[in-house]
Design a protein around this motif. Structure first.
Motif, PDB file in Angstrom:
ATOM      1  N   VAL A  54      10.081 -18.891 -27.594  1.00 18.70           N
ATOM      2  CA  VAL A  54       9.777 -17.835 -26.632  1.00 18.70           C
ATOM      3  C   VAL A  54       8.263 -17.649 -26.565  1.00 18.70           C
ATOM      4  CG1 VAL A  54      11.981 -16.664 -26.948  1.00 18.70           C
ATOM      5  CG2 VAL A  54      10.021 -16.022 -28.369  1.00 18.70           C
ATOM      6  N   LEU A  55       7.830 -16.902 -25.560  1.00 18.93           N
ATOM      7  CA  LEU A  55       6.393 -16.776 -25.293  1.00 18.93           C
ATOM      8  C   LEU A  55       5.644 -16.154 -26.466  1.00 18.93           C
ATOM      9  CD1 LEU A  55       4.271 -17.344 -23.135  1.00 18.93           C
ATOM     10  CD2 LEU A  55       4.644 -15.027 -22.262  1.00 18.93           C
ATOM     11  N   ARG A  56       6.264 -15.197 -27.147  1.00 18.94           N
ATOM     12  CA  ARG A  56       5.581 -14.575 -28.292  1.00 18.94           C
ATOM     13  C   ARG A  56       5.314 -15.605 -29.395  1.00 18.94           C
ATOM     14  NH1 ARG A  56       4.473  -9.497 -29.367  1.00 18.94           N
ATOM     15  NH2 ARG A  56       5.750  -8.815 -27.572  1.00 18.94           N
ATOM     16  N   ASP A  57       6.234 -16.546 -29.578  1.00 19.69           N
ATOM     17  CA  ASP A  57       6.007 -17.625 -30.544  1.00 19.69           C
ATOM     18  C   ASP A  57       4.793 -18.458 -30.144  1.00 19.69           C
ATOM     19  OD1 ASP A  57       8.385 -16.847 -31.792  1.00 19.69           O
ATOM     20  OD2 ASP A  57       9.571 -18.265 -30.621  1.00 19.69           O
ATOM     21  N   VAL A  58       4.713 -18.761 -28.853  1.00 17.01           N
ATOM     22  CA  VAL A  58       3.613 -19.592 -28.344  1.00 17.01           C
ATOM     23  C   VAL A  58       2.283 -18.869 -28.501  1.00 17.01           C
ATOM     24  CG1 VAL A  58       2.696 -20.754 -26.307  1.00 17.01           C
ATOM     25  CG2 VAL A  58       5.164 -20.738 -26.729  1.00 17.01           C
ATOM     26  N   ALA A  59       2.260 -17.580 -28.130  1.00 21.87           N
ATOM     27  CA  ALA A  59       1.009 -16.810 -28.139  1.00 21.87           C
ATOM     28  C   ALA A  59       0.473 -16.573 -29.540  1.00 21.87           C
ATOM     29  CB  ALA A  59       1.231 -15.481 -27.427  1.00 21.87           C
ATOM     30  N   LEU A  74      -0.576 -23.147 -12.644  1.00 25.65           N
ATOM     31  CA  LEU A  74       0.050 -23.088 -13.957  1.00 25.65           C
ATOM     32  C   LEU A  74      -0.534 -21.950 -14.786  1.00 25.65           C
ATOM     33  CD1 LEU A  74       1.860 -25.106 -15.972  1.00 25.65           C
ATOM     34  CD2 LEU A  74      -0.373 -25.260 -17.006  1.00 25.65           C
ATOM     35  N   ARG A  75      -1.870 -21.832 -14.775  1.00 26.58           N
ATOM     36  CA  ARG A  75      -2.524 -20.784 -15.570  1.00 26.58           C
ATOM     37  C   ARG A  75      -2.157 -19.396 -15.045  1.00 26.58           C
ATOM     38  NH1 ARG A  75      -7.130 -20.604 -18.794  1.00 26.58           N
ATOM     39  NH2 ARG A  75      -7.326 -18.463 -19.569  1.00 26.58           N
ATOM     40  N   THR A  76      -2.014 -19.274 -13.728  1.00 28.89           N
ATOM     41  CA  THR A  76      -1.624 -17.996 -13.150  1.00 28.89           C
ATOM     42  C   THR A  76      -0.261 -17.558 -13.650  1.00 28.89           C
ATOM     43  OG1 THR A  76      -2.942 -18.415 -11.162  1.00 28.89           O
ATOM     44  CG2 THR A  76      -1.212 -16.754 -10.994  1.00 28.89           C
ATOM     45  N   VAL A  77       0.686 -18.495 -13.705  1.00 32.73           N
ATOM     46  CA  VAL A  77       2.029 -18.180 -14.212  1.00 32.73           C
ATOM     47  C   VAL A  77       1.954 -17.787 -15.685  1.00 32.73           C
ATOM     48  CG1 VAL A  77       4.327 -19.101 -14.682  1.00 32.73           C
ATOM     49  CG2 VAL A  77       3.169 -19.686 -12.550  1.00 32.73           C
ATOM     50  N   PHE A  78       1.226 -18.547 -16.474  1.00 30.85           N
ATOM     51  CA  PHE A  78       1.126 -18.279 -17.912  1.00 30.85           C
ATOM     52  C   PHE A  78       0.465 -16.930 -18.174  1.00 30.85           C
ATOM     53  CE2 PHE A  78      -1.273 -18.741 -21.961  1.00 30.85           C
ATOM     54  CZ  PHE A  78      -0.182 -18.797 -22.824  1.00 30.85           C
ATOM     55  N   ASP A  79      -0.671 -16.673 -17.524  1.00 32.82           N
ATOM     56  CA  ASP A  79      -1.376 -15.405 -17.731  1.00 32.82           C
ATOM     57  C   ASP A  79      -0.512 -14.222 -17.298  1.00 32.82           C
ATOM     58  OD1 ASP A  79      -3.537 -16.758 -18.730  1.00 32.82           O
ATOM     59  OD2 ASP A  79      -4.778 -16.547 -16.925  1.00 32.82           O
ATOM     60  N   GLY A  80       0.203 -14.389 -16.174  1.00 34.95           N
ATOM     61  CA  GLY A  80       1.055 -13.302 -15.696  1.00 34.95           C
ATOM     62  C   GLY A  80       2.197 -13.005 -16.658  1.00 34.95           C
ATOM     63  N   ALA A  81       2.789 -14.052 -17.223  1.00 35.58           N
ATOM     64  CA  ALA A  81       3.883 -13.864 -18.183  1.00 35.58           C
ATOM     65  C   ALA A  81       3.381 -13.165 -19.444  1.00 35.58           C
ATOM     66  CB  ALA A  81       4.508 -15.211 -18.532  1.00 35.58           C
ATOM     67  N   ARG A 114      -1.810 -11.227 -25.754  1.00 40.11           N
ATOM     68  CA  ARG A 114      -3.189 -11.650 -25.516  1.00 40.11           C
ATOM     69  C   ARG A 114      -3.472 -12.933 -26.300  1.00 40.11           C
ATOM     70  NH1 ARG A 114      -2.908  -6.240 -25.546  1.00 40.11           N
ATOM     71  NH2 ARG A 114      -3.907  -5.093 -23.820  1.00 40.11           N
ATOM     72  N   PRO A 115      -2.997 -14.059 -25.819  1.00 40.85           N
ATOM     73  CA  PRO A 115      -3.177 -15.318 -26.551  1.00 40.85           C
ATOM     74  C   PRO A 115      -4.644 -15.734 -26.562  1.00 40.85           C
ATOM     75  CG  PRO A 115      -2.312 -15.754 -24.379  1.00 40.85           C
ATOM     76  CD  PRO A 115      -2.295 -14.258 -24.531  1.00 40.85           C
ATOM     77  N   ARG A 116      -4.997 -16.484 -27.571  1.00 39.15           N
ATOM     78  CA  ARG A 116      -6.365 -17.026 -27.636  1.00 39.15           C
ATOM     79  C   ARG A 116      -6.370 -18.411 -26.996  1.00 39.15           C
ATOM     80  NH1 ARG A 116      -9.677 -20.190 -31.006  1.00 39.15           N
ATOM     81  NH2 ARG A 116      -8.067 -20.511 -32.590  1.00 39.15           N
ATOM     82  N   ILE A 117      -7.111 -18.544 -25.905  1.00 39.26           N
ATOM     83  CA  ILE A 117      -7.241 -19.843 -25.239  1.00 39.26           C
ATOM     84  C   ILE A 117      -8.319 -20.630 -25.978  1.00 39.26           C
ATOM     85  CG2 ILE A 117      -7.639 -21.049 -23.080  1.00 39.26           C
ATOM     86  CD1 ILE A 117      -5.191 -19.210 -23.042  1.00 39.26           C
ATOM     87  N   ALA A 118      -7.886 -21.602 -26.757  1.00 37.70           N
ATOM     88  CA  ALA A 118      -8.820 -22.358 -27.590  1.00 37.70           C
ATOM     89  C   ALA A 118      -9.598 -23.380 -26.775  1.00 37.70           C
ATOM     90  CB  ALA A 118      -8.068 -23.055 -28.722  1.00 37.70           C
TER      91      ALA A 118
END
Length: 306
Positions: A182-187, A200-207, A214-218
């Protein structure tokens, strides 16, 4: 006053730069400058403030811009009306395509259009999806293939591909052993992703925003191959769409992000009131993509959905 002078005037006003405007209208910068000066002499007023680094419209220029656009649109409508009556399609067609996106049905459609209408000059422009959408709104691009999270407001759209988001990790990564991600695992991990302005980034940021994550974009990269390679080397967890992650070999594991239902879309977008050339190209695109009159149900080999 000539139509070409108005065309050059509008190009400089929109590009805010004489060099870029000259490239857009395919003549020299000196030629554009000379025609603009002649137009200013005929009108008895300067249209641009040339003192700053960026060319800006004067008050007279702002007053003239909408009328110039309307005049050019009316002149184009005359040719379109005659073309519709006589069955001829001619002129120019500017087609936009997201950078790094290889969708062969689009090329098939362009080739079929060219064979049927050799009198139309086709220009293919690659750019970021957000900029292409804005160019379609401005009328500088006729049709664009873009990555998006939803049909852009104020434009017509035909969905070509609709795909879920996935995560791509090395087989040694903790997420690789999970059957459900799930997204929380990914973030919880550093992210390797496409840059802002891509569909793609728009979908990810919106989700993420919807779940207050607030994921860290490495690392950010504009090509799917680069995103996968960076993730495979341990720089972060890659977020891509299904087709972008397909066929990546034994180095990585792909898992669908189970709770992100909003798809990344690849869509053709255009303005309403389209020209005969745009209508014909859309017909060819529907044939090439196998879309009779609505959104596509299948999928195609795509290198990147931006």
């Amino acid at each position: 006053m000539e139509l070409r002078q108005l065309e050059y005037f509008v190009a400089v006003a929109e590009e805010r730069n004489f060099t870029r405007a000259a490239e857009r209208v395919h003549i020299s910068q000196s030629g554009v400058s000379a025609q603009i000066r002649q137009l200013e002499r005929e009108l008895g007023a300067e249209l641009f403030d040339r003192t700053a680094r960026t060319v800006t419209l004067t008050e007279a220029g702002r007053a003239a811009l909408d009328h110039a656009r309307a005049t050019l649109a009316a002149a184009g409508a005359v040719g379109q009306a005659v073309g519709e009556v006589t069955g001829l399609i001619r002129g120019t067609l500017v087609v936009g395509m997201v950078i790094g996106c290889t969708v062969t049905p689009l090329f098939d459609a362009l080739a079929a259009f060219h064979r049927a209408h050799p009198g139309v000059e086709i220009s293919l422009l690659e750019d970021n999806s957000d900029r292409l959408v804005e160019a379609v709104r401005l009328g500088t691009v006729d049709v664009a293939l873009v990555g998006t999270a939803a049909a852009p407001e104020g434009l017509e759209a035909l969905t070509i591909i609709s795909e879920r988001l996935v995560v791509v990790v090395p087989d040694s990564h903790p997420l690789a052993s999970r059957r459900r991600v799930v997204l929380r695992d990914v973030a919880a991990h550093p992210i390797v992703c496409m840059p802002p302005g891509t569909g793609l980034r728009t979908v990810f940021d919106g989700a993420c925003a919807a779940r207050d994550l607030r994921p860290r974009i490495a690392v950010q990269a504009g090509a799917a191959d680069a995103v996968v390679d960076l993730a495979a080397r341990g720089l972060g967890v890659a977020v891509l769409s299904e087709s972008m992650a397909a066929g990546r070999g034994d180095r990585v594991v792909v898992r669908t992000i189970d709770d992100v239902r909003t798809p990344a879309l690849l869509a053709l977008v255009w303005r309403s009131g389209r020209s005969p050339a745009v209508r014909e190209l859309l017909t060819q695109c529907r044939r090439a993509f196998g879309v009779p009159g609505g959104p596509a149900q299948g999928s195609f080999a795509v290198s990147v959905v931006r």
